[in-house]
Design an enzyme around this catalytic site. Structure first.
Site, PDB file in Angstrom:
ATOM      1  N   CYS A   2      44.051  55.414  54.707  1.00 36.71           N
ATOM      2  CA  CYS A   2      44.749  56.637  54.302  1.00 36.71           C
ATOM      3  C   CYS A   2      46.244  56.339  54.381  1.00 36.71           C
ATOM      4  O   CYS A   2      46.646  55.243  54.726  1.00 36.71           O
ATOM      5  CB  CYS A   2      44.440  57.783  55.261  1.00 36.71           C
ATOM      6  SG  CYS A   2      42.694  58.175  55.405  1.00 36.71           S
ATOM      7  N   LYS A 594      43.876  51.892  46.578  1.00 42.11           N
ATOM      8  CA  LYS A 594      44.593  50.660  46.208  1.00 42.11           C
ATOM      9  C   LYS A 594      44.681  49.684  47.380  1.00 42.11           C
ATOM     10  O   LYS A 594      44.653  48.476  47.185  1.00 42.11           O
ATOM     11  CB  LYS A 594      45.995  51.035  45.719  1.00 42.11           C
ATOM     12  CG  LYS A 594      46.832  49.877  45.218  1.00 42.11           C
ATOM     13  CD  LYS A 594      46.418  49.440  43.845  1.00 42.11           C
ATOM     14  CE  LYS A 594      47.237  48.275  43.321  1.00 42.11           C
ATOM     15  NZ  LYS A 594      46.497  47.546  42.268  1.00 42.11           N
TER      16      LYS A 594
HETATM   17  C1  F6R Z   1      40.129  45.555  42.146  1.00 44.61           C
HETATM   18  C2  F6R Z   1      41.075  45.493  43.249  1.00 44.61           C
HETATM   19  C3  F6R Z   1      40.541  45.176  44.595  1.00 44.61           C
HETATM   20  C4  F6R Z   1      41.583  44.403  45.415  1.00 44.61           C
HETATM   21  C5  F6R Z   1      41.087  44.196  46.850  1.00 44.61           C
HETATM   22  C6  F6R Z   1      42.057  43.365  47.659  1.00 44.61           C
HETATM   23  O1  F6R Z   1      40.774  45.838  40.949  1.00 44.61           O
HETATM   24  O2  F6R Z   1      42.231  45.718  43.083  1.00 44.61           O
HETATM   25  O3  F6R Z   1      39.341  44.474  44.534  1.00 44.61           O
HETATM   26  O4  F6R Z   1      41.804  43.167  44.810  1.00 44.61           O
HETATM   27  O5  F6R Z   1      40.907  45.438  47.465  1.00 44.61           O
HETATM   28  O6  F6R Z   1      43.326  43.942  47.669  1.00 44.61           O
HETATM   29  P1  F6R Z   1      44.620  43.105  48.027  1.00 44.61           P
HETATM   30  O7  F6R Z   1      44.853  42.131  46.941  1.00 44.61           O
HETATM   31  O8  F6R Z   1      45.715  44.116  48.166  1.00 44.61           O
HETATM   32  O9  F6R Z   1      44.325  42.398  49.322  1.00 44.61           O
END
Ligand code: F6R
Length: 599
Positions: A2, A594
């Site tokens: 969150c 995200k």
């Molecule tokens: C899919 C996506 C997620 C991220 C994953 C890792 O489009 O964005 O699979 O790649 O949650 O996130 P990061 O790269 O921020 O460690």
């Protein structure tokens, strides 16, 4: 997972717009529900919260009008407790004296709730953020109304990783604690702020104070005090002046951030290559990579970033002559956590630099004294701080939940490093941004047509062979993430070992093929088409390949090692168009967030 934000000011004022803006900047962390609480000088609490995105909820509940000296905003990605009014944060304690919100997971939430109910506290929902508030409430009276003592005692009760902000109506200060989740403090002239991340503070201030795990902060207007949660001792820490860029998130005329970010790929790839050519960190990064001798380098990531690790490992092994093993964050801990040591190097890849599954693996690598290399997009992130050397992805803000431009730049970065390891001439690589631009221009129309066909199905496959296997996984992930159809990406030769049974008349299978692999792929295509399946090629123009498929998404003819990066773009566009056709907002697919700062 969150986002939390808190503000305290000297003068009572309308805090609503600040709370909304900060909430918008944190919305990438969760959009199941949102809430704001403000407290006026006489301790009156105004709490407004609801299920849904900040734009809708804030308009409906008129967050903009909220006034006070103190304010808290929370953006929720549901773990404990379904998205509902009762579980939306911030939360009140039993009699409404305390207001608080958290980010993270309290793993003994269920047991603590039952205890609180038995003890007669008013528990309204099932969310662990509420448990944090009650945990403080419970110790508040026992400690004679001493908030710091109550928070320290609550910390002992609350197991898990979280960050938590709380305030008492009669105590004109904001309190926060950090245990495993992100928390940063910002200082203004007569204001102070606390937030889950640095970028959300930057439009308000550049005077930053970093907070570490096991620390409590007490905010008054313009002032922060830091204490150790373990012994209560005061910790002195200087503020920092952050002079990095403030990213502005605008759609720039595109209907969605995702489309905008897809179109930005040629530009960000060019900027990254420029940066890599001139950065002194690249040599240090390469030295650490090759310092392992014959031992493999681990490439660690999750989701899309893991797919980049798969591609990176292929490129390092095949092109760079550097043994490399791609591995998921938690899998790294399980499989290699006991055996890695000072002689080892791991590259941790993360857009956000805050993914808990990755940071847990970083922690193990640091404890075992191995070299930690970071590849990240968000400067100032936890991964950046924990890396011996890091390389930025230089993509700017990526707002849309599905990663697009950051994946392409992860791939470009790995390709650049593999070229350097191989001592290859960089000229071909420098032509990549133009090829990316050409791909977007030419493939958008055909991608729409393929998306229209796939839209008739709720189940499909992306197949790749060797170099394109990571792109098949990535294309499938993008598609399932934003269309809600089931789509699986696998190594094409594996299809006959089971999944082939899914094929029926018209069943769609996309074959991503790198130059040189066409003959092998034609075998795999025919295994599908002879059973009535519909074969869609994603490749550079190739006569024999064309003769064997129904549809063709053409990418420019390019060096074999560049081709997977080019093939990524049509896969992104197919997913995007199918999502829009289905009436889904690709920027905010349901149930996702995200940045995932939970286990
Ligand atoms: C899919 C996506 C997620 C991220 C994953 C890792 O489009 O964005 O699979 O790649 O949650 O996130 P990061 O790269 O921020 O460690």
């Amino acid at each position: 997972m969150c986002g939390i934000f808190g503000i305290i000011t000297e003068q009572e004022q309308t805090l609503g717009p600040i709370l909304i803006d900060s909430g918008r900047r944190l919305a990438y962390r969760g959009y199941d529900s949102v809430g704001c609480a403000t407290l006026t000088a006489d301790g009156t609490v105004d709490l407004r919260k609801g299920v849904g995105r900040i734009e809708e909820v804030s308009a409906k509940l008129d967050f903009a009008a909220m006034r006070g000296l103190r304010g808290i905003t929370q953006l929720r990605w549901a773990t404990f407790g379904a998205p509902s009014y009762a579980n939306a944060q911030p939360h009140l304690d039993s009699d409404g004296d305390l207001v608080g919100a958290h980010n993270g997971n309290v793993v003994n939430n269920v047991q603590l709730r039952e205890l609180f109910i038995r003890e007669g506290l008013t528990v309204r929902g099932t969310n662990d953020g509420e448990t944090c508030v009650h945990a403080v409430e419970r110790h508040f009276d026992r400690n004679g109304g001493d908030m710091l003592a109550a928070i320290r005692a609550a910390y002992v009760d609350l197991e898990g990783d979280y960050a938590f902000v709380v305030t008492h109506r009669d105590d004109h200060r904001l309190y926060a604690i950090k245990k495993g989740s992100g928390l940063v403090v910002g200082l203004g002239e007569r204001q102070a702020y606390v937030s889950s991340d640095l970028p959300s503070l930057l439009p308000l201030t550049r005077r930053i104070v970093r907070i570490y795990d096991g620390e409590m902060v007490v905010l008054s207007p313009g002032v922060v005090e830091i204490y150790s949660v373990h012994d209560g001792a005061r910790i002195e820490r200087d503020e920092e002046w952050y002079d990095g860029p403030i990213e502005v998130a605008e759609k720039g005329g595109y209907p969605h951030f995702m489309l905008k970010e897809i179109h930005e790929q040629p530009t960000v790839a060019r900027e990254l290559l420029h940066l890599l050519h001139s950065s002194p960190h690249v040599d240090r990064f390469l030295d650490a990579l090759t310092a392992t001798g014959d031992r493999p380098v681990y490439l660690v990531g999750c989701g899309t970033s893991y797919h980049a690790c798969l591609l990176g490992a292929y490129l390092f092994n095949q092109l760079g002559g550097q043994p490399a093993v791609p591995v998921l964050g938690p899998q790294f801990i399980e499989q290699y956590g006991h055996s890695v040591g000072p002689q080892d190097t791991a590259v941790f890849v993360s857009q956000s630099g805050e993914t808990k599954d990755v940071l847990n693996a970083v922690k193990v690598m640091r404890e075992r004294k191995g070299r930690v290399l970071g590849v990240l997009n968000v400067l100032g992130s936890t991964l950046m701080h924990h890396s011996n050397v890091y390389l930025p992805l230089a993509c700017g803000y990526e707002i849309s939940v599905p990663a697009t431009k950051t994946f392409v730049n992860q791939a470009v970065l790995f390709l650049y490093l593999a070229y350097r390891l191989a001592g290859r001439n960089m000229a071909k690589l420098d032509g990549l941004p133009d090829l990316l631009a050409h791909t977007i221009e030419t493939v958008d129309g055909p991608a729409r047509q393929v998306a229209a066909y796939l839209d008739r199905w709720d189940d499909m496959y992306y197949l790749g062979y060797g170099l394109t296997h990571p792109i098949a996984l990535e294309g499938a992930l993008k598609l399932k993430e934003i269309t809600y159809a089931h789509c699986e990406g696998i190594f094409s030769s594996e299809f006959k070992h089971g999944p082939l049974s899914a094929v029926q008349d018209g069943y769609p299978v996309v074959f991503i093929t790198a130059p040189g692999d066409e003959a092998m792929m034609i075998n795999h295509i025919n295994e599908v088409t002879t059973r009535g399946g519909r074969a869609i090629a994603l490749a550079a123009e190739h006569e024999a390949l064309r003769a064997n498929v129904h549809d063709y998404l053409i990418v420019p003819d390019a060096d074999r090692f560049l081709s997977p990066i080019l093939a990524t773009l049509p896969a992104q566009l197919v997913a995007y168009h199918m999502s829009v056709t289905r009436g889904i907002d690709p920027d905010f697919p349901r149930n996702l967030s995200k940045t995932l700062t939970v286990d």
